[in-house]
Design an enzyme around this catalytic site. Sequence first.
Site, PDB file in Angstrom:
ATOM      1  N   ASP A   1     -39.923  11.010  67.687  1.00  0.00           N
ATOM      2  CA  ASP A   1     -39.599  11.713  66.442  1.00  0.00           C
ATOM      3  C   ASP A   1     -40.224  10.974  65.259  1.00  0.00           C
ATOM      4  OD1 ASP A   1     -37.603  13.785  65.130  1.00  0.00           O
ATOM      5  OD2 ASP A   1     -37.428  11.924  63.975  1.00  0.00           O
TER       6      ASP A   1
ATOM      7  N   TYR B   1     -42.678   9.352  56.942  1.00  0.00           N
ATOM      8  CA  TYR B   1     -42.502   7.997  57.490  1.00  0.00           C
ATOM      9  C   TYR B   1     -43.803   7.185  57.414  1.00  0.00           C
ATOM     10  CZ  TYR B   1     -38.348  10.117  59.747  1.00  0.00           C
ATOM     11  OH  TYR B   1     -37.169  10.781  60.013  1.00  0.00           O
TER      12      TYR B   1
ATOM     13  N   LYS C   1     -42.415  16.288  60.752  1.00  0.00           N
ATOM     14  CA  LYS C   1     -41.673  17.063  59.746  1.00  0.00           C
ATOM     15  C   LYS C   1     -42.485  17.267  58.470  1.00  0.00           C
ATOM     16  CE  LYS C   1     -37.673  14.585  61.532  1.00  0.00           C
ATOM     17  NZ  LYS C   1     -38.071  13.182  61.721  1.00  0.00           N
TER      18      LYS C   1
ATOM     19  N   HIS D   1     -38.251  19.081  56.655  1.00  0.00           N
ATOM     20  CA  HIS D   1     -37.480  17.828  56.652  1.00  0.00           C
ATOM     21  C   HIS D   1     -36.105  17.973  55.980  1.00  0.00           C
ATOM     22  CE1 HIS D   1     -38.281  13.248  57.079  1.00  0.00           C
ATOM     23  NE2 HIS D   1     -36.990  13.484  57.176  1.00  0.00           N
TER      24      HIS D   1
HETATM   25  N1  NAP Z   1     -34.313  14.235  59.614  1.00  0.00           N
HETATM   26  C1  NAP Z   1     -33.881  13.284  58.829  1.00  0.00           C
HETATM   27  O1  NAP Z   1     -33.639  13.479  57.621  1.00  0.00           O
HETATM   28  C2  NAP Z   1     -33.647  11.912  59.408  1.00  0.00           C
HETATM   29  C3  NAP Z   1     -32.951  10.950  58.677  1.00  0.00           C
HETATM   30  C4  NAP Z   1     -32.710   9.710  59.277  1.00  0.00           C
HETATM   31  C5  NAP Z   1     -33.174   9.452  60.577  1.00  0.00           C
HETATM   32  N2  NAP Z   1     -33.877  10.420  61.251  1.00  0.00           N
HETATM   33  C6  NAP Z   1     -34.415  10.167  62.625  1.00  0.00           C
HETATM   34  O2  NAP Z   1     -33.402   9.573  63.442  1.00  0.00           O
HETATM   35  C7  NAP Z   1     -33.853   8.283  63.903  1.00  0.00           C
HETATM   36  C8  NAP Z   1     -32.720   7.296  64.105  1.00  0.00           C
HETATM   37  O3  NAP Z   1     -31.959   7.112  62.943  1.00  0.00           O
HETATM   38  P1  NAP Z   1     -31.976   5.747  62.132  1.00  0.00           P
HETATM   39  O4  NAP Z   1     -33.364   5.286  61.965  1.00  0.00           O
HETATM   40  O5  NAP Z   1     -31.108   5.978  60.959  1.00  0.00           O
HETATM   41  O6  NAP Z   1     -31.343   4.664  63.102  1.00  0.00           O
HETATM   42  P2  NAP Z   1     -30.207   4.423  64.187  1.00  0.00           P
HETATM   43  O7  NAP Z   1     -30.779   4.710  65.520  1.00  0.00           O
HETATM   44  O8  NAP Z   1     -28.924   5.072  63.791  1.00  0.00           O
HETATM   45  O9  NAP Z   1     -30.031   2.832  63.982  1.00  0.00           O
HETATM   46  C9  NAP Z   1     -31.143   1.974  63.964  1.00  0.00           C
HETATM   47  C10 NAP Z   1     -30.682   0.560  63.606  1.00  0.00           C
HETATM   48  O10 NAP Z   1     -29.873   0.034  64.641  1.00  0.00           O
HETATM   49  C11 NAP Z   1     -30.505  -1.111  65.214  1.00  0.00           C
HETATM   50  N3  NAP Z   1     -30.361  -1.000  66.669  1.00  0.00           N
HETATM   51  C12 NAP Z   1     -30.901  -0.035  67.470  1.00  0.00           C
HETATM   52  N4  NAP Z   1     -30.538  -0.227  68.741  1.00  0.00           N
HETATM   53  C13 NAP Z   1     -29.754  -1.335  68.772  1.00  0.00           C
HETATM   54  C14 NAP Z   1     -29.103  -2.043  69.814  1.00  0.00           C
HETATM   55  N5  NAP Z   1     -29.170  -1.630  71.078  1.00  0.00           N
HETATM   56  N6  NAP Z   1     -28.382  -3.150  69.477  1.00  0.00           N
HETATM   57  C15 NAP Z   1     -28.296  -3.561  68.193  1.00  0.00           C
HETATM   58  N7  NAP Z   1     -28.904  -2.945  67.163  1.00  0.00           N
HETATM   59  C16 NAP Z   1     -29.639  -1.831  67.452  1.00  0.00           C
HETATM   60  C17 NAP Z   1     -31.956  -1.055  64.784  1.00  0.00           C
HETATM   61  O11 NAP Z   1     -32.481  -2.362  64.672  1.00  0.00           O
HETATM   62  P3  NAP Z   1     -33.973  -2.784  65.129  1.00  0.00           P
HETATM   63  O12 NAP Z   1     -34.881  -1.614  64.862  1.00  0.00           O
HETATM   64  O13 NAP Z   1     -34.260  -3.953  64.260  1.00  0.00           O
HETATM   65  O14 NAP Z   1     -33.906  -3.134  66.579  1.00  0.00           O
HETATM   66  C18 NAP Z   1     -31.821  -0.390  63.419  1.00  0.00           C
HETATM   67  O15 NAP Z   1     -31.427  -1.329  62.438  1.00  0.00           O
HETATM   68  C19 NAP Z   1     -34.856   7.898  62.814  1.00  0.00           C
HETATM   69  O16 NAP Z   1     -35.675   6.817  63.199  1.00  0.00           O
HETATM   70  C20 NAP Z   1     -35.585   9.201  62.588  1.00  0.00           C
HETATM   71  O17 NAP Z   1     -36.515   9.445  63.617  1.00  0.00           O
HETATM   72  C21 NAP Z   1     -34.106  11.639  60.697  1.00  0.00           C
END
Ligand code: NAP
Length: 274
Positions: free
Chosen positions: A47, A52, A77, A110
């Site tokens: 994704d 990004y 997106k 988006h």
């Molecule tokens: N459509 C939208 O508006 C929108 C908005 C937000 C997000 N998204 C999508 O959703 C994805 C995920 O959401 P998000 O980026 O907010 O993150 P998330 O998956 O909710 O959390 C990521 C965070 O958690 C940490 N982490 C991940 N796995 C871990 C584990 N097993 N143990 C400990 N810490 C862990 C990561 O650290 P490290 O990376 O340092 O390991 C990072 O700081 C995004 O990357 C994007 O593709 C879409």
Amino acid sequence: MDNNSFFELHNGVMIPAIGFGTWQVPDGEICYNAVANALRSGYRHIDTAKAYNNEKSVGRAVKDSGLRRDEIFITSKLPAEIKSYEGAWENFNKTLENLDTGYLDLYLIHAPWPWTEIGKDCTKENISVWKAMEEIYQSGRCRAIGVSNFNIKDLNAIMDNGQIKPMANQIKYYIGNTQEEITDFCMKNDILVEGYSPLATGKILGNGHIKEIAEKYRTTLPKICIRYVLQKGVLPLPKSVTPERIQQNFDINFTISGEDMKYLDSLKETVVPR
Ligand SMILES: NC(=O)c1ccc[n+]([C@@H]2O[C@H](COP(=O)([O-])OP(=O)(O)OC[C@H]3O[C@@H](n4cnc5c(N)ncnc54)[C@H](OP(=O)(O)O)[C@@H]3O)[C@@H](O)[C@H]2O)c1
């Protein structure tokens, strides 16, 4: 459902049940390595988004993976601030040029409003943008189209005025933040719900209640969070740049009992500290 499962979109396209998130993953080696690690760990769904600024690295990692293009599902997106028919086409073309993967699997608007004007009514503009999205789909260069951060009113406007119903709505979804109204609406209308930020962008990681459940299953808190989303019938999109975590987050082939799911459902907004 397990990590090799698929959801079926309403046009018959199959989408791998866990996606790898790339928000805040810097372009260049960090993004390239993260996506390469994810593909090595077994993820088949990436994704990204034009906003990004890492589509080039995503595309490079996909091409270097040794996997066939049709084994990998790529979502990107349309930037939230682009609210015109012409802008949508222009940005889609740029995204495909950045990725250089021949075609896209899923293209999403988006957000229903620009990030600087959250909540603004852009109904008219979204209808024009959706016309371009439909044409992009019909051109054969993208296998499915959808939206992100849309509420019921935003979706109804698209469905009442467009020819093609969105195939997915990507929304913020984690334990304690399950957005029931829009989720139910999408499910009733056969629109796949993709759950972004399944770990609340890291803010959920210290939660004691979820930790207790993780201990009960002899697993980790992030795995409970990701598995929970999947068991709710929502497609989780975890992000990490850390190789062990990338692997761990994909390894979610266990079942949370009905009773424990109910307990996790009950946590509501207490989950993430304000
Ligand atoms: N459509 C939208 O508006 C929108 C908005 C937000 C997000 N998204 C999508 O959703 C994805 C995920 O959401 P998000 O980026 O907010 O993150 P998330 O998956 O909710 O959390 C990521 C965070 O958690 C940490 N982490 C991940 N796995 C871990 C584990 N097993 N143990 C400990 N810490 C862990 C990561 O650290 P490290 O990376 O340092 O390991 C990072 O700081 C995004 O990357 C994007 O593709 C879409």
